[in-house]
Scaffold this active site. Sequence first.
Site, PDB file in Angstrom:
ATOM      1  N   HIS A 163       0.935  -1.071  -0.049  1.00 14.79           N
ATOM      2  CA  HIS A 163       0.010  -0.139  -0.048  1.00 14.79           C
ATOM      3  C   HIS A 163       0.876   1.280  -0.076  1.00 14.79           C
ATOM      4  O   HIS A 163       0.368   2.382  -0.295  1.00 14.79           O
ATOM      5  CB  HIS A 163      -0.966   0.072   1.270  1.00 14.79           C
ATOM      6  CG  HIS A 163      -0.557   0.310   2.573  1.00 14.79           C
ATOM      7  ND1 HIS A 163       0.133  -0.670   3.515  1.00 14.79           N
ATOM      8  CD2 HIS A 163       0.085   1.337   3.082  1.00 14.79           C
ATOM      9  CE1 HIS A 163       0.429  -0.143   4.431  1.00 14.79           C
ATOM     10  NE2 HIS A 163       0.333   1.221   4.308  1.00 14.79           N
ATOM     11  N   ASP A 217       0.290  -7.670   1.475  1.00  7.95           N
ATOM     12  CA  ASP A 217       0.772  -6.174   1.877  1.00  7.95           C
ATOM     13  C   ASP A 217       2.090  -5.916   1.592  1.00  7.95           C
ATOM     14  O   ASP A 217       2.698  -5.105   2.531  1.00  7.95           O
ATOM     15  CB  ASP A 217       0.022  -5.619   2.950  1.00  7.95           C
ATOM     16  CG  ASP A 217       0.248  -4.062   2.897  1.00  7.95           C
ATOM     17  OD1 ASP A 217       0.189  -3.549   1.809  1.00  7.95           O
ATOM     18  OD2 ASP A 217      -0.088  -3.312   3.758  1.00  7.95           O
ATOM     19  N   SER A 255       4.380   2.349   7.705  1.00  8.52           N
ATOM     20  CA  SER A 255       4.175   1.416   7.113  1.00  8.52           C
ATOM     21  C   SER A 255       5.335   0.935   6.297  1.00  8.52           C
ATOM     22  O   SER A 255       6.256   1.756   5.448  1.00  8.52           O
ATOM     23  CB  SER A 255       3.154   1.643   6.261  1.00  8.52           C
ATOM     24  OG  SER A 255       1.993   2.036   6.790  1.00  8.52           O
TER      25      SER A 255
END
Length: 361
Positions: free
Chosen positions: A97, A127, A205
């Site tokens: 992402h 992911d 992230s």
Amino acid sequence: MTLAAILVVLVWRGVPLLELALREPAGEPRVVVPRGDLAADEQTTIAIFEGAKDSVVSITTESRVVDFWTRNAYDVPRGSGSGFIWDAQGHVVTNNHVIEGATAALVRLADGRAYPARLVGTAPEHDLAVLHIEAGSERPLPLAVGSSEDLQVGQGVFAIGNPFGLDWTLTTGIVSSLDREIPGKRGTMIRGLIQTDAAINPGNSGGPLLDSAGRLIGVNTAIYSPSGSSAGIGFAVPVDTVNRVVPQLIATGRYAPPVLGVSHDPRGDALLARAGMAGVMVLDVTPGSPADAAGLRPARITRDGRVTLGDVIVSIDGVAVKNSEDLRAGLDVRQAGDAIELGILRNDRRIEVMVTLAAGQ
């Protein structure tokens, strides 16, 4: 005035004068008190950060847009995240992402050097994404890889990333829980995640989650927070998954779990649920596939349009399979060539069937 009264007045007025005389000169810094050695846990935390920070990178992405009136194309900033050096060839691991929808990415190292990145491959179901940079022989060393199989709730963890653009930030916490799942893209679930209370915020992230030995045990991927900031519930993709997915992405550009060779659909799961059953309805069997070799039987449609039930998969190696998502997750953790035992409902009778999985295409 008596002598006693005079003495009282002198003491009253003299004490402040005495204090003023003994006081440190105005404007001078206070005397520094030595603190002694750092505590053992502080020294450990510092050593973990110093040993890993050079392997952590900052990632900024751009998207190509076209002006509606002039038709001129230009790049605009899209977002930012974190990542880390995976190997000596310059591969960088991050979250899918972080780079999804981007047309360009820039990877910045801890020493300030920045390199344009090339997208190698993505695995949205986990992911994960892999980039590549040409950093020459002076690229940072890759992080040491640990194991997530033996993690225990309560053990210490350390997250390094770039939250809110604050580069190379360290947060600490513990493993709060294991085997969590959160919704992913396209209605799928990301399973087997590590839950931690180490502060993870936007920009973290793709950064590494480390254990107390400084080894990679996960990739920070998401937080649970109504406000969008850390609320003490963060999630990381376990390193055992990373170590299975990333080599495939580097080798082929995509992740393909092993193949069983059956067609299934959530609508079939819904039909079974209405009948009070749990499992995966085999809708079709691919000719020449492992399922075909094992003799699995698909459902059939009669001339009047009714569905005649074939085999229903209810377990893999003794672990219950309740729906299509369970079946995908059960296959995902295995490799081509693995022999698995399928629990099958056939004609209202349960049987066990051995199947050897094939390589995904």
